[in-house]
Design a protein around this motif. Structure first.
Motif, PDB file in Angstrom:
ATOM      1  N   ASP A 187       0.824  -1.204   0.000  1.00  0.00           N
ATOM      2  CA  ASP A 187       0.000   0.000   0.000  1.00  0.00           C
ATOM      3  C   ASP A 187       0.864   1.263   0.000  1.00  0.00           C
ATOM      4  O   ASP A 187       1.843   1.363   0.746  1.00  0.00           O
ATOM      5  N   LYS A 188       0.464   2.236  -0.822  1.00  0.00           N
ATOM      6  CA  LYS A 188       1.117   3.540  -0.863  1.00  0.00           C
ATOM      7  C   LYS A 188       0.046   4.577  -1.160  1.00  0.00           C
ATOM      8  O   LYS A 188      -0.539   4.576  -2.245  1.00  0.00           O
ATOM      9  N   ILE A 189      -0.218   5.450  -0.193  1.00  0.00           N
ATOM     10  CA  ILE A 189      -1.322   6.407  -0.305  1.00  0.00           C
ATOM     11  C   ILE A 189      -0.722   7.802  -0.365  1.00  0.00           C
ATOM     12  O   ILE A 189      -0.068   8.249   0.580  1.00  0.00           O
ATOM     13  N   LYS A 190      -0.949   8.509  -1.468  1.00  0.00           N
ATOM     14  CA  LYS A 190      -0.280   9.792  -1.718  1.00  0.00           C
ATOM     15  C   LYS A 190      -1.242  10.968  -1.607  1.00  0.00           C
ATOM     16  O   LYS A 190      -2.449  10.808  -1.534  1.00  0.00           O
ATOM     17  N   TRP A 191      -0.636  12.157  -1.599  1.00  0.00           N
ATOM     18  CA  TRP A 191      -1.323  13.451  -1.632  1.00  0.00           C
ATOM     19  C   TRP A 191      -2.228  13.668  -0.421  1.00  0.00           C
ATOM     20  O   TRP A 191      -3.271  14.279  -0.501  1.00  0.00           O
ATOM     21  N   ILE A 192      -1.770  13.133   0.710  1.00  0.00           N
ATOM     22  CA  ILE A 192      -2.427  13.394   1.993  1.00  0.00           C
ATOM     23  C   ILE A 192      -1.882  14.718   2.536  1.00  0.00           C
ATOM     24  O   ILE A 192      -0.693  15.019   2.421  1.00  0.00           O
ATOM     25  N   VAL A 227     -12.530  13.288   1.969  1.00  0.00           N
ATOM     26  CA  VAL A 227     -12.278  12.196   2.901  1.00  0.00           C
ATOM     27  C   VAL A 227     -12.481  10.875   2.172  1.00  0.00           C
ATOM     28  O   VAL A 227     -13.529  10.647   1.550  1.00  0.00           O
ATOM     29  N   TYR A 228     -11.463  10.013   2.245  1.00  0.00           N
ATOM     30  CA  TYR A 228     -11.527   8.692   1.626  1.00  0.00           C
ATOM     31  C   TYR A 228     -11.368   7.610   2.690  1.00  0.00           C
ATOM     32  O   TYR A 228     -10.861   7.860   3.789  1.00  0.00           O
ATOM     33  N   TYR A 229     -11.772   6.388   2.304  1.00  0.00           N
ATOM     34  CA  TYR A 229     -11.519   5.209   3.128  1.00  0.00           C
ATOM     35  C   TYR A 229     -10.597   4.293   2.342  1.00  0.00           C
ATOM     36  O   TYR A 229     -10.893   3.918   1.203  1.00  0.00           O
ATOM     37  N   HIS A 230      -9.471   3.950   2.943  1.00  0.00           N
ATOM     38  CA  HIS A 230      -8.517   3.043   2.307  1.00  0.00           C
ATOM     39  C   HIS A 230      -8.564   1.689   3.000  1.00  0.00           C
ATOM     40  O   HIS A 230      -8.409   1.596   4.226  1.00  0.00           O
ATOM     41  N   LYS A 231      -8.736   0.641   2.230  1.00  0.00           N
ATOM     42  CA  LYS A 231      -8.754  -0.723   2.760  1.00  0.00           C
ATOM     43  C   LYS A 231      -7.374  -1.339   2.593  1.00  0.00           C
ATOM     44  O   LYS A 231      -6.756  -1.242   1.524  1.00  0.00           O
ATOM     45  N   GLY A 233      -4.312  -3.469   1.773  1.00  0.00           N
ATOM     46  CA  GLY A 233      -4.020  -4.409   0.706  1.00  0.00           C
ATOM     47  C   GLY A 233      -4.565  -4.032  -0.651  1.00  0.00           C
ATOM     48  O   GLY A 233      -4.442  -4.813  -1.602  1.00  0.00           O
ATOM     49  N   THR A 234      -5.150  -2.841  -0.778  1.00  0.00           N
ATOM     50  CA  THR A 234      -5.711  -2.411  -2.054  1.00  0.00           C
ATOM     51  C   THR A 234      -4.952  -1.207  -2.588  1.00  0.00           C
ATOM     52  O   THR A 234      -4.284  -0.494  -1.848  1.00  0.00           O
ATOM     53  N   ASP A 235      -5.087  -0.975  -3.895  1.00  0.00           N
ATOM     54  CA  ASP A 235      -4.471   0.185  -4.517  1.00  0.00           C
ATOM     55  C   ASP A 235      -5.258   1.446  -4.153  1.00  0.00           C
ATOM     56  O   ASP A 235      -6.478   1.398  -3.958  1.00  0.00           O
ATOM     57  N   GLN A 236      -4.559   2.584  -4.069  1.00  0.00           N
ATOM     58  CA  GLN A 236      -5.221   3.833  -3.695  1.00  0.00           C
ATOM     59  C   GLN A 236      -6.351   4.188  -4.656  1.00  0.00           C
ATOM     60  O   GLN A 236      -7.324   4.841  -4.259  1.00  0.00           O
ATOM     61  N   SER A 237      -6.240   3.771  -5.905  1.00  0.00           N
ATOM     62  CA  SER A 237      -7.292   4.072  -6.882  1.00  0.00           C
ATOM     63  C   SER A 237      -8.625   3.436  -6.501  1.00  0.00           C
ATOM     64  O   SER A 237      -9.683   3.840  -7.002  1.00  0.00           O
ATOM     65  N   LYS A 238      -8.594   2.453  -5.613  1.00  0.00           N
ATOM     66  CA  LYS A 238      -9.814   1.769  -5.171  1.00  0.00           C
ATOM     67  C   LYS A 238     -10.417   2.401  -3.913  1.00  0.00           C
ATOM     68  O   LYS A 238     -11.467   1.960  -3.439  1.00  0.00           O
ATOM     69  N   ASP A 239      -9.751   3.427  -3.358  1.00  0.00           N
ATOM     70  CA  ASP A 239     -10.247   4.037  -2.127  1.00  0.00           C
ATOM     71  C   ASP A 239     -11.629   4.637  -2.347  1.00  0.00           C
ATOM     72  O   ASP A 239     -11.921   5.215  -3.406  1.00  0.00           O
TER      73      ASP A 239
END
Length: 712
Positions: A187-192, A227-231, A233-239
Motif C-alpha cells: 500500500d502507498k497512499i499519496k497526496w495526503i 475524505v476517503y476510506y482506504h482498505k 491491501g488495495t491500490d489507492q485508486s480503489k479508495d
C-alpha cells in the motif's frame, strides 16, 4: 550590485561590551524588478518582485543561490560561529525519550540518542527489557531530511499506518506494515495533507487533495479536500470517497472514529478556527451523516462517546470552553447539557481509563483536573511543579498513563500516573550538562499601548546586572488561538549561559485567555498584536534588562509577520531581527497552498475596502521605510516550505535590500534547502540554523559570548 558598509566586531577583545569595529563591504545581489501592479478598490499597488513567486524557475533558483552566497560569506566572517555550533552540538548530545503509549502488548516510545537527525520509535513489553527498534525514520533518507509525519495503529494492533514528510513539506505519503513482523505491505497512499489516519476495521479514513500539476506541488492552492476510506491491501485508486463538499472548494476535513468504532465524525473547516461537526452511526448501514453543529463561528471536537451519548468540547457560548453531553440522535446544540462548565481559565480535554482529564491554562501555566463520565470531579492532579504538562490521554482500558512535564529550566521529563489512585512517579528524566539552580524564571505583567495587561515570562542567570546591556532575545507568536507555554530548549541554554535574557510575552491573538484574547488580535484588531510585542520590548528596556542595542526579535510563520510588521513600525526598537518563514505579503497570502484558511485571523484584501486598507497598512513587504535605519535583519525560510511559501520571504528581503541599500546594519536572507516550515527538520539543520542566528545576533550587538572568550 548594491553595496552596504557595515561594522563588525573585533573577535579578540575580551569584555562582553560594544567593541571597536572596522568597516567591510557587503554586496547584495541585484534583484530584477518588473512592472507588475494590482488594483484594490481603486488603489494601485506595485508588486515588482512577483516573479519570485515562481519557486521552480531557474531565475528564482539563481537568485536564491546568489543571496545564500552573500549570507554565508557574512556568517563565515564571524570568528566565534564555530564555537557556538560546537556548544549547541554538545548540549544537544543527550538521550531524549518521549512519554510511552500503550499499543496492544507493547509500550511504544520515541528516543533520540543525542544527535540523530530523527527520533526512532521503539517498543518494549516490559521496561526492564531491551527495547527493539520498531520504526527508524533515519532510514527514510540518507541525509535525515525525510521525517515521520504521523502514525496510527489499527484497533486490533495488527497493522500500523505511518506517513512520511519529504524535505519538510506538508504533503504526506502513507504506508502500512504488519505490527508484529514489521513487514511493509504494498500500500502507498499519496497526496495526503493536514490529515490523520483514523482506523475502522481493516482500513482507515484520511483526507487528501487532488494531485497537483507538476511544478505546482509546493505553491498551488490546496482546494477540494476529500475524505476517503482506504482498505488494507488495495491500490489507492480503489479508495472509497466518503465525504466532500464540491460546492465549497475551500472546505477541508478531518475524520475520526470513536474508540468503540460505533461512530464516524467529520470535522469541516474553512479556516484555522471554527468548524462544523457531523456524525454517522457506523453500526447502521442505512445511516447518513447527521449535523451536530453547522457554521464556522465556534470550535468543537468530540471528547468521547458514552453509549448513545456524545461528549463534546466546545466554545459555543463559552469562550474559555466547556464540555457538554448530548444523544447522537438529537445532537444539535439546543439539546446540549453542560457536563463540565466553563471557568475563568481556558480548558482542553482528553480521556484515559474511563476518565476525563481537563487541562487548564492559568496565566499560561498548566493545571490538570480528573473527572468521571458524569462530570463529577475526582481530583486535582498534583503536578511536579509550575510549568507545562501534557499527555493525559489513553485507551478506555488503561490503568495508567504517561505524561510529560517541562518548564524553561526543567528538561522534558516523563511521569507515570496511576489513574485510580492519582499518584505520579518519575519514569524518566534526561541527564545533560545544565544546572537549573543557576537560572531563574519570572512572570511579569506589562501594559500595552491600549492599557491591556499582557503576561511575559523572563528567564536568565541569577544575579544579572540590570544595566541595560544584557543581550536579550524577545520571542512571540500572537495568532491562530495558539498558546505559548513554558518549555525547555537546549539551544536556548547557549543564549542563557552566555549571559543572555530570554523573554516570551503571551500577546493577543493567542489562546492563553480564551477566544476573546484570540479575537482581540485578529482582522481589524491585528495591530494589537504588534503593539503588545513592541510594549514587551519597551518593558525590557525600561526595566533595565536590556537596551535597543542589545535586543533581538524573533518569530516564525505568523510570528515572522509579527517581527516584520514590528520593525516597520519601530525600526529603532531592536538591534537584530529574525523574521522566520513569515507571512510577509498580506495582500496575496490567500493565493498559495493553505493560505486561504488564514482569512479567519487576517481577513483578505478582497473582503472589503476597509479590510484591504487595514492589511495594506501593516503588510511587511508594503511598508518598508527607505528613510529608516533598520536593525540587522536575517530573514529565514526554506525551499520546501509549502505552508508559508518562501516567496513571502524572497519578496520581503528583496524589498528591504532595494529600499535600504545604505542601511548601516546588514539585511540578509538565509534560505535552507531540503527543509520546510519547521516540522521534521533534521537535528543537524536545526543546530546550524540556531548557530547562525545566535552568532549573527551577538556579532551585530558587538558582543563576544563567554564561550568564545574561553578560546582566547
Amino acid at each position: 550590485m548594491k553595496k552596504l558598509t557595515y561594522l563588525v566586531a573585533i573577535a579578540l577583545l575580551w569584555a562582553c561590551q560594544p567593541q571597536e569595529r572596522q568597516a567591510l563591504d557587503l554586496n547584495y545581489p541585484e534583484t530584477k524588478k518588473t512592472d507588475t501592479t494590482d488594483i484594490y478598490f481603486g488603489t494601485e499597488v506595485s508588486d515588482p518582485y512577483r516573479w519570485l513567486e515562481d519557486d521552480t524557475s531557474d531565475e528564482t533558483a539563481n537568485w536564491v543561490t546568489a543571496q545564500n552566497q552573500v549570507t554565508n560569506a557574512y556568517l563565515s566572517n564571524i570568528d566565534f560561529r564555530d564555537e557556538v555550533k560546537a556548544r549547541l552540538t554538545e548540549l544537544e548530545d543527550y538521550e531524549k525519550v518521549s512519554a510511552p503509549f500503550k499499543g496492544g502488548d507493547y509500550y511504544y516510545f520515541y528516543k533520540n540518542d543525542g544527535l540523530q537527525n530523527q527520533s526512532i520509535l521503539y517498543r518494549v513489553k516490559n521496561f526492564e527489557d531491551e527495547p527493539e527498534v520498531f520504526l527508524d525514520p533515519n532510514s527514510f533518507s540518507d541525509d535525515g531530511t525525510t521525517a515521520l509525519g504521523g502514525l496510527s495503529f489499527s484497533d486490533d494492533y495488527k497493522y500500523t499506518a505511518y506517513s512520511i514528510s519529504e524535505g519538510g513539506s506538508d504533503w504526506r505519503t502513507a504506508f502500512i506494515m504488519h505490527t508484529e513482523t514489521k513487514e511493509l505491505l504494498s500500500d502507498k497512499i499519496k497526496w495526503i495533507k493536514f490529515s490523520g489516519m483514523s482506523w475502522y476495521k481493516d482500513g482507515f479514513y484520511y483526507q487528501r487533495f487532488d494531485e497537483p500539476k507538476e511544478g505546482d506541488e509546493l505553491s498551488a492552492a490546496n482546494q477540494y479536500g476529500k475524505v476517503y476510506y482506504h482498505k488494507v491491501g488495495t491500490d489507492q485508486s480503489k479508495d472509497k470517497l466518503i465525504y466532500s463538499n464540491p460546492d465549497n472548494p475551500e472546505n477541508r476535513f478531518g475524520a475520526s472514529v470513536s474508540e468503540d468504532e460505533r461512530f464516524l465524525f467529520i470535522y469541516s473547516y474553512t479556516g484555522t478556527s471554527g468548524n462544523e461537526l457531523y456524525v454517522k452511526d457506523l453500526s447502521d448501514p442505512a445511516s447518513d451523516f447527521r449535523p451536530i453543529i453547522t457554521g464556522f463561528e465556534n470550535d468543537h471536537y468530540i471528547v468521547d462517546n458514552d453509549g448513545d451519548d456524545l461528549i463534546i468540547h466546545t466554545n459555543l457560548e463559552a469562550p474559555n470552553n466547556r464540555i457538554v453531553r448530548v444523544n447522537y440522535k438529537n445532537p444539535t446544540s439546543e439539546n446540549w447539557v453542560d457536563m463540565i462548565p466553563e471557568t475563568e481559565n481556558v480548558m482542553t480535554a482528553s480521556t484515559a481509563g474511563g476518565n476525563i482529564f481537563t487541562s487548564y491554562l492559568i496565566d499560561a501555566k498548566t493545571a490538570i483536573k480528573q473527572y468521571d463520565y458524569q462530570g463529577n470531579l475526582i481530583r486535582d492532579v498534583d503536578l511536579p511543579g509550575i510549568g507545562t504538562a501534557s499527555g493525559f490521554g489513553g485507551a478506555l482500558e488503561d490503568e495508567e498513563l504517561f505524561y510529560s512535564f517541562t518548564s524553561f529550566t526543567v528538561p522534558y521529563s516523563v511521569y507515570k500516573y496511576d489513574i485510580s489512585s492519582g499518584e505520579s512517579e518519575l519514569h524518566r528524566r534526561p541527564e545533560l550538562d545544565f544546572n537549573p539552580d543557576e537560572y531563574e524564571t519570572k512572570q511579569v505583567f506589562y501594559t500595552s499601548k491600549d492599557g491591556t495587561k499582557v503576561p511575559m515570562f523572563i528567564v536568565h542567570k541569577k544575579g544579572i546586572e540590570m544595566n541595560g546591556k544584557n543581550p536579550t532575545w524577545l520571542y512571540s507568536y500572537g495568532g491562530f488561538n495558539i498558546s505559548l507555554k513554558p518549555s525547555f530548549s537546549t539551544s536556548r541554554l547557549v543564549w542563557l549561559e552566555n549571559g543572555g535574557v530570554f523573554a516570551m510575552p503571551n500577546i493577543r491573538g493567542g489562546g492563553e485567555y480564551g477566544e476573546e484574547w484570540h479575537k482581540a488580535g485578529t482582522k481589524l484588531q491585528k495591530i494589537n498584536v504588534f503593539e503588545d510585542f513592541i510594549a514587551a520590548g519597551e518593558y525590557l528596556i525600561n526595566e533595565g534588562y536590556t537596551s535597543s542595542d542589545y535586543l533581538a526579535l524573533q518569530g516564525g510563520s505568523n510570528g515572522g509577520l509579527l517581527v516584520g510588521a514590528t520593525i516597520n513600525m519601530r525600526p529603532d526598537l531592536a538591534k537584530v531581527a529574525f523574521p522566520m518563514v513569515g507571512v510577509m505579503d498580506m495582500l496575496r497570502y490567500q493565493h498559495f497552498t493553505i493560505g486561504r484558511a488564514w482569512a479567519a485571523d487576517y481577513g483578505t484584501s478582497e473582503d472589503s475596502e476597509e479590510m484591504f486598507k487595514y492589511l495594506y497598512s501593516y503588510s511587511p513587504v508594503h511598508n518598508i521605510d527607505p528613510d529608516a535605519t533598520y536593525p540587522a535583519v536575517m530573514v529565514t525560510t526554506a525551499d520546501h516550505d509549502d505552508r508559508v511559501v518562501p516567496a513571502h520571504s524572497f519578496k520581503y528581503a528583496a524589498t528591504l535590500q532595494e529600499k535600504n541599500p545604505d542601511n548601516p546594519n546588514p539585511l540578509l536572507i538565509r534560505i535552507e534547502t531540503k527543509a520546510g516550515h519547521g516540522a521534521g527538520m533534521s537535528t543537524e539543520k536545526r543546530i546550524e540554523l540556531n548557530a547562525d542566528m545566535y552568532s549573527y545576533a551577538w556579532y551585530n550587538m558587538g558582543v563576544i559570548p563567554e564561550l568564545a572568550k574561553k578560546k582566547m
